[in-house]
Design an enzyme around this catalytic site. Structure first.
Site, PDB file in Angstrom:
ATOM      1  N   CYS A 161      -8.415  -2.324   4.903  1.00 53.97           N
ATOM      2  CA  CYS A 161      -7.381  -1.965   3.930  1.00 53.97           C
ATOM      3  C   CYS A 161      -6.081  -1.614   4.650  1.00 53.97           C
ATOM      4  CB  CYS A 161      -7.878  -0.802   3.068  1.00 53.97           C
ATOM      5  SG  CYS A 161      -6.779  -0.370   1.705  1.00 53.97           S
ATOM      6  N   CYS A 162      -6.159  -0.798   5.712  1.00 55.41           N
ATOM      7  CA  CYS A 162      -4.950  -0.444   6.483  1.00 55.41           C
ATOM      8  C   CYS A 162      -4.360  -1.678   7.166  1.00 55.41           C
ATOM      9  CB  CYS A 162      -5.275   0.609   7.548  1.00 55.41           C
ATOM     10  SG  CYS A 162      -5.325   2.302   6.943  1.00 55.41           S
ATOM     11  N   CYS A 199      -1.582   7.654   2.095  1.00 60.34           N
ATOM     12  CA  CYS A 199      -1.939   7.076   0.794  1.00 60.34           C
ATOM     13  C   CYS A 199      -2.797   8.061   0.004  1.00 60.34           C
ATOM     14  CB  CYS A 199      -2.733   5.792   1.002  1.00 60.34           C
ATOM     15  SG  CYS A 199      -1.811   4.460   1.759  1.00 60.34           S
ATOM     16  N   CYS A 249      -6.669   8.375   0.402  1.00 62.25           N
ATOM     17  CA  CYS A 249      -7.167   8.732   1.739  1.00 62.25           C
ATOM     18  C   CYS A 249      -6.547  10.032   2.250  1.00 62.25           C
ATOM     19  CB  CYS A 249      -6.865   7.607   2.722  1.00 62.25           C
ATOM     20  SG  CYS A 249      -7.598   6.044   2.232  1.00 62.25           S
ATOM     21  N   CYS A 305      -4.196   4.863  11.292  1.00 66.64           N
ATOM     22  CA  CYS A 305      -4.215   3.684  10.423  1.00 66.64           C
ATOM     23  C   CYS A 305      -4.099   2.376  11.182  1.00 66.64           C
ATOM     24  CB  CYS A 305      -3.092   3.791   9.400  1.00 66.64           C
ATOM     25  SG  CYS A 305      -1.499   4.144  10.134  1.00 66.64           S
TER      26      CYS A 305
END
Ligand code: SF4
EC number: 1.8.4.10
Length: 236
Positions: free
Chosen positions: A123-124, A206, A209, A232
């Site tokens: 995702c990162c 985010c 997280c 990240c």
């Protein structure tokens, strides 16, 4: 051709970064950014997570109108977007917002919902690392707000170093600062900060997280809490 327009090879940039890292270790944050402004001019930018605008403020003193790059992952708290908008409205900077290739809905459709819970590294990579890589292409140097006291992984951050992954000079003008130093600068200069910092958050990323920190926890304990992940991928 002036120094700021100069094209430099990767080897020249790397040598420049290593020399500056040694020579500027004892310089102030503003002096480091003045060096960056004089050396790179418009080929230099600041990246900001909009946790606060300290480095953007310092950089605007060294280079009025400096590019401030913000990664809009699509998962930010409204307070973070509001801080970005306020910075754009009141500071002498040029805010550039980078977005991932896919919206959150498009990513959900391809990878399934809540990828951040199942594979935060991917995702990162999709929402932060890749867009930044693209967004930094035109620059020779970028500045960050990394500080040595934030975590063990940041303890050896040079004030000027070489970003091997991106082939750029990476500048961390407040690497030697403490949280107290940041607070003093914010108060003295009336710098914008993310409202979440006064609502129990010590580090703002985010929303899915990031959580508030508990008494006695380190500043980054609220990031990817309960996971071994601490970064990240932007600074690795
Ligand atoms: S911090 Fe979380 S939501 Fe944001 S890009 Fe990384 S995994 Fe995704």
């Amino acid at each position: 051709m002036t120094a700021v327009q100069e094209e430099r090879t990767t080897a020249e940039l790397k040598a420049l970064a290593e020399r500056a890292g040694r020579e500027l270790e004892d310089a102030t944050a503003l002096e480091i950014l003045q060096w960056a402004a004089g050396t790179f001019g418009g080929r230099f930018c600041v990246t900001s997570s909009m946790e606060d605008a300290v480095v953007a403020h310092l950089a605007s003193r060294a280079l009025p109108g400096v590019d401030v790059v913000f990664l809009d992952t699509g998962y930010h708290f409204p307070e973070t977007i509001g801080t970005r908008d306020a910075v754009e409205a009141v500071m002498d900077v040029n805010v550039i917002t980078l977005t991932p290739r896919q919206t959150v809905a498009e990513q959900d459709a391809e990878y399934g919902p809540r990828l951040h819970d199942r594979d935060p590294d991917l995702c990162c990579a999709l929402r932060k690392v890749k867009p930044l890589e693209e967004g930094l292409k035109g620059y020779q140097a970028w500045a960050t707000g990394l500080r040595r006291d934030e975590s063990e992984t940041r303890a050896n951050t040079p004030v000027v170093g070489w970003d091997e992954k991106r082939g750029k000079v990476k500048i961390s003008p407040i690497a030697k600062w403490s949280q107290e130093d940041v607070q003093t600068y914010v108060t003295e200069h009336g710098v914008l900060t993310n409202p979440l910092l006064t609502d129990g958050y010590a580090s703002v990323g985010c929303a899915p997280c990031t959580r508030r920190v508990l008494e006695g926890e380190g500043a980054r304990a609220g990031r990817w809490a309960g996971r071994s992940k601490t970064e990240c991928g932007l600074h690795g």
